[in-house]
Write a protein that holds these residues in place. Structure first.
Motif, PDB file in Angstrom:
ATOM      1  N   ASP A   1       0.821  -1.215   0.000  1.00 16.29           N
ATOM      2  CA  ASP A   1       0.000   0.000   0.000  1.00 16.29           C
ATOM      3  C   ASP A   1       0.856   1.267   0.000  1.00 16.29           C
ATOM      4  N   ASN A   2       2.088   1.171   0.505  1.00 17.57           N
ATOM      5  CA  ASN A   2       2.983   2.324   0.566  1.00 17.57           C
ATOM      6  C   ASN A   2       3.749   2.556  -0.726  1.00 17.57           C
ATOM      7  N   ILE A   3       3.764   1.573  -1.627  1.00 17.62           N
ATOM      8  CA  ILE A   3       4.554   1.692  -2.847  1.00 17.62           C
ATOM      9  C   ILE A   3       3.877   2.666  -3.804  1.00 17.62           C
ATOM     10  N   ILE A   4       4.657   3.634  -4.274  1.00 23.25           N
ATOM     11  CA  ILE A   4       4.110   4.650  -5.172  1.00 23.25           C
ATOM     12  C   ILE A   4       4.625   4.515  -6.592  1.00 23.25           C
ATOM     13  N   LYS A   5       5.791   3.872  -6.765  1.00 22.23           N
ATOM     14  CA  LYS A   5       6.393   3.783  -8.099  1.00 22.23           C
ATOM     15  C   LYS A   5       7.299   2.570  -8.144  1.00 22.23           C
ATOM     16  N   VAL A   6       7.252   1.858  -9.254  1.00 21.73           N
ATOM     17  CA  VAL A   6       8.120   0.707  -9.496  1.00 21.73           C
ATOM     18  C   VAL A   6       8.824   0.929 -10.826  1.00 21.73           C
ATOM     19  N   ASN A   7      10.146   0.807 -10.809  1.00 20.55           N
ATOM     20  CA  ASN A   7      10.941   0.867 -12.037  1.00 20.55           C
ATOM     21  C   ASN A   7      11.549  -0.511 -12.254  1.00 20.55           C
ATOM     22  N   ILE A   8      11.341  -1.059 -13.436  1.00 23.60           N
ATOM     23  CA  ILE A   8      11.838  -2.394 -13.760  1.00 23.60           C
ATOM     24  C   ILE A   8      12.776  -2.285 -14.957  1.00 23.60           C
ATOM     25  N   TRP A   9      13.966  -2.877 -14.806  1.00 20.92           N
ATOM     26  CA  TRP A   9      14.912  -2.957 -15.907  1.00 20.92           C
ATOM     27  C   TRP A   9      15.233  -4.422 -16.132  1.00 20.92           C
ATOM     28  N   ALA A  10      15.248  -4.836 -17.389  1.00 22.13           N
ATOM     29  CA  ALA A  10      15.534  -6.230 -17.725  1.00 22.13           C
ATOM     30  C   ALA A  10      16.413  -6.282 -18.969  1.00 22.13           C
ATOM     31  N   ILE A  11      17.244  -7.324 -19.039  1.00 23.93           N
ATOM     32  CA  ILE A  11      18.092  -7.492 -20.217  1.00 23.93           C
ATOM     33  C   ILE A  11      17.529  -8.541 -21.171  1.00 23.93           C
ATOM     34  N   ASP A  12      16.606  -9.382 -20.688  1.00 19.17           N
ATOM     35  CA  ASP A  12      15.957 -10.413 -21.506  1.00 19.17           C
ATOM     36  C   ASP A  12      14.454 -10.179 -21.475  1.00 19.17           C
ATOM     37  N   LYS A  13      13.772 -10.740 -22.452  1.00 23.53           N
ATOM     38  CA  LYS A  13      12.312 -10.632 -22.504  1.00 23.53           C
ATOM     39  C   LYS A  13      11.706 -11.181 -21.211  1.00 23.53           C
ATOM     40  N   ILE A  14      10.813 -10.416 -20.627  1.00 23.69           N
ATOM     41  CA  ILE A  14      10.150 -10.808 -19.388  1.00 23.69           C
ATOM     42  C   ILE A  14       8.962 -11.704 -19.707  1.00 23.69           C
ATOM     43  N   ASP A  15       8.823 -12.769 -18.960  1.00 22.58           N
ATOM     44  CA  ASP A  15       7.629 -13.624 -18.993  1.00 22.58           C
ATOM     45  C   ASP A  15       6.584 -12.894 -18.136  1.00 22.58           C
ATOM     46  N   TRP A  16       5.758 -12.074 -18.798  1.00 20.02           N
ATOM     47  CA  TRP A  16       4.827 -11.213 -18.060  1.00 20.02           C
ATOM     48  C   TRP A  16       3.809 -11.993 -17.265  1.00 20.02           C
ATOM     49  N   GLU A  17       3.393 -13.148 -17.736  1.00 18.51           N
ATOM     50  CA  GLU A  17       2.457 -13.964 -16.966  1.00 18.51           C
ATOM     51  C   GLU A  17       3.077 -14.346 -15.624  1.00 18.51           C
ATOM     52  N   TYR A  18       4.352 -14.715 -15.658  1.00 17.02           N
ATOM     53  CA  TYR A  18       5.054 -15.098 -14.426  1.00 17.02           C
ATOM     54  C   TYR A  18       5.276 -13.880 -13.533  1.00 17.02           C
ATOM     55  N   LEU A  19       5.780 -12.775 -14.113  1.00 18.76           N
ATOM     56  CA  LEU A  19       6.028 -11.583 -13.312  1.00 18.76           C
ATOM     57  C   LEU A  19       4.740 -11.077 -12.687  1.00 18.76           C
TER      58      LEU A  19
ATOM     59  N   GLU B   1      22.544  -4.242 -20.527  1.00 21.65           N
ATOM     60  CA  GLU B   1      23.149  -4.946 -19.398  1.00 21.65           C
ATOM     61  C   GLU B   1      22.847  -4.218 -18.103  1.00 21.65           C
ATOM     62  N   LEU B   2      22.971  -4.969 -16.999  1.00 23.11           N
ATOM     63  CA  LEU B   2      22.804  -4.404 -15.661  1.00 23.11           C
ATOM     64  C   LEU B   2      24.164  -4.432 -14.963  1.00 23.11           C
ATOM     65  N   GLY B   3      24.196  -4.200 -13.669  1.00 28.28           N
ATOM     66  CA  GLY B   3      25.449  -4.031 -12.931  1.00 28.28           C
ATOM     67  C   GLY B   3      26.412  -5.202 -12.957  1.00 28.28           C
ATOM     68  N   LEU B   4      25.902  -6.413 -13.039  1.00 25.07           N
ATOM     69  CA  LEU B   4      26.721  -7.620 -13.144  1.00 25.07           C
ATOM     70  C   LEU B   4      26.187  -8.462 -14.283  1.00 25.07           C
ATOM     71  N   PRO B   5      27.041  -9.212 -14.972  1.00 26.62           N
ATOM     72  CA  PRO B   5      26.581  -9.961 -16.143  1.00 26.62           C
ATOM     73  C   PRO B   5      25.487 -10.997 -15.853  1.00 26.62           C
ATOM     74  N   GLU B   6      25.439 -11.529 -14.634  1.00 29.51           N
ATOM     75  CA  GLU B   6      24.440 -12.557 -14.325  1.00 29.51           C
ATOM     76  C   GLU B   6      23.058 -11.996 -13.974  1.00 29.51           C
ATOM     77  N   ILE B   7      22.959 -10.691 -13.773  1.00 28.74           N
ATOM     78  CA  ILE B   7      21.675 -10.082 -13.413  1.00 28.74           C
ATOM     79  C   ILE B   7      20.832  -9.909 -14.674  1.00 28.74           C
ATOM     80  N   LYS B   8      19.615 -10.469 -14.653  1.00 29.28           N
ATOM     81  CA  LYS B   8      18.710 -10.365 -15.800  1.00 29.28           C
ATOM     82  C   LYS B   8      17.599  -9.347 -15.576  1.00 29.28           C
ATOM     83  N   ILE B   9      17.304  -9.060 -14.293  1.00 28.30           N
ATOM     84  CA  ILE B   9      16.220  -8.123 -13.969  1.00 28.30           C
ATOM     85  C   ILE B   9      16.563  -7.397 -12.673  1.00 28.30           C
ATOM     86  N   GLU B  10      16.178  -6.126 -12.618  1.00 30.10           N
ATOM     87  CA  GLU B  10      16.383  -5.319 -11.417  1.00 30.10           C
ATOM     88  C   GLU B  10      15.140  -4.460 -11.222  1.00 30.10           C
TER      89      GLU B  10
END
Length: 132
Positions: A75-93, A115-124
């Motif tokens: 209820d307190n969340i006002i904004k979400v920023n999502i960054w991804a390097i691969d296609k997101i499975d939106w049904e799963y997310l 890319e994100l901060g480390l090569p193994e990160i796919k979503i942030e």
């Protein structure tokens, strides 16, 4: 009477959101603002799964821990920023999203980047929250 509730709405004349978000989130005056660092898919042992959906699950678990640490809820969340390097499975997310938000959605931005901060990160995922 002073407004002490975060308000989420989609204004008349705007197209319906194309995803599970709201066009406007209004924060009451004199609220405390919380901004998280981008949360990633590390598990509780500090291991990063290779699979995007496993990273999504861990990322949402980490978001819940961060929120809990400050006595915040979805209820307190006002904004979400999502960054991804691969296609997101939106049904799963969105299944994870629904567990957190139900169907009272905050504002959201999504960006696909090279890319994100480390090569193994796919979503942030970064969270902005407010407490009135």
């Amino acid at each position: 009477m002073k407004n002490t509730k975060i308000i989420r709405k989609n204004p008349k004349g705007m197209p319906t959101p194309v995803g599970n978000y709201t066009h406007i989130t209004k924060i009451p005056r004199n609220s405390e603002l919380y901004v998280t660092s981008g949360q990633i898919g590390l598990d509780q042992n500090g291991l990063m799964p290779q699979n995007m959906n496993d990273q999504i699950t861990n990322t949402f678990n980490n978001i819940k821990v961060v929120l809990d640490s400050e006595g915040l809820t979805a209820d307190n969340i006002i904004k979400v920023n999502i960054w991804a390097i691969d296609k997101i499975d939106w049904e799963y997310l969105y299944a994870e999203w629904e567990k957190l938000f139900g169907n009272d959605y905050p504002a959201m931005t999504i960006g696909y980047i090279s890319e994100l901060g480390l090569p193994e990160i796919k979503i942030e995922i970064e969270i902005w929250a407010a407490k009135a």
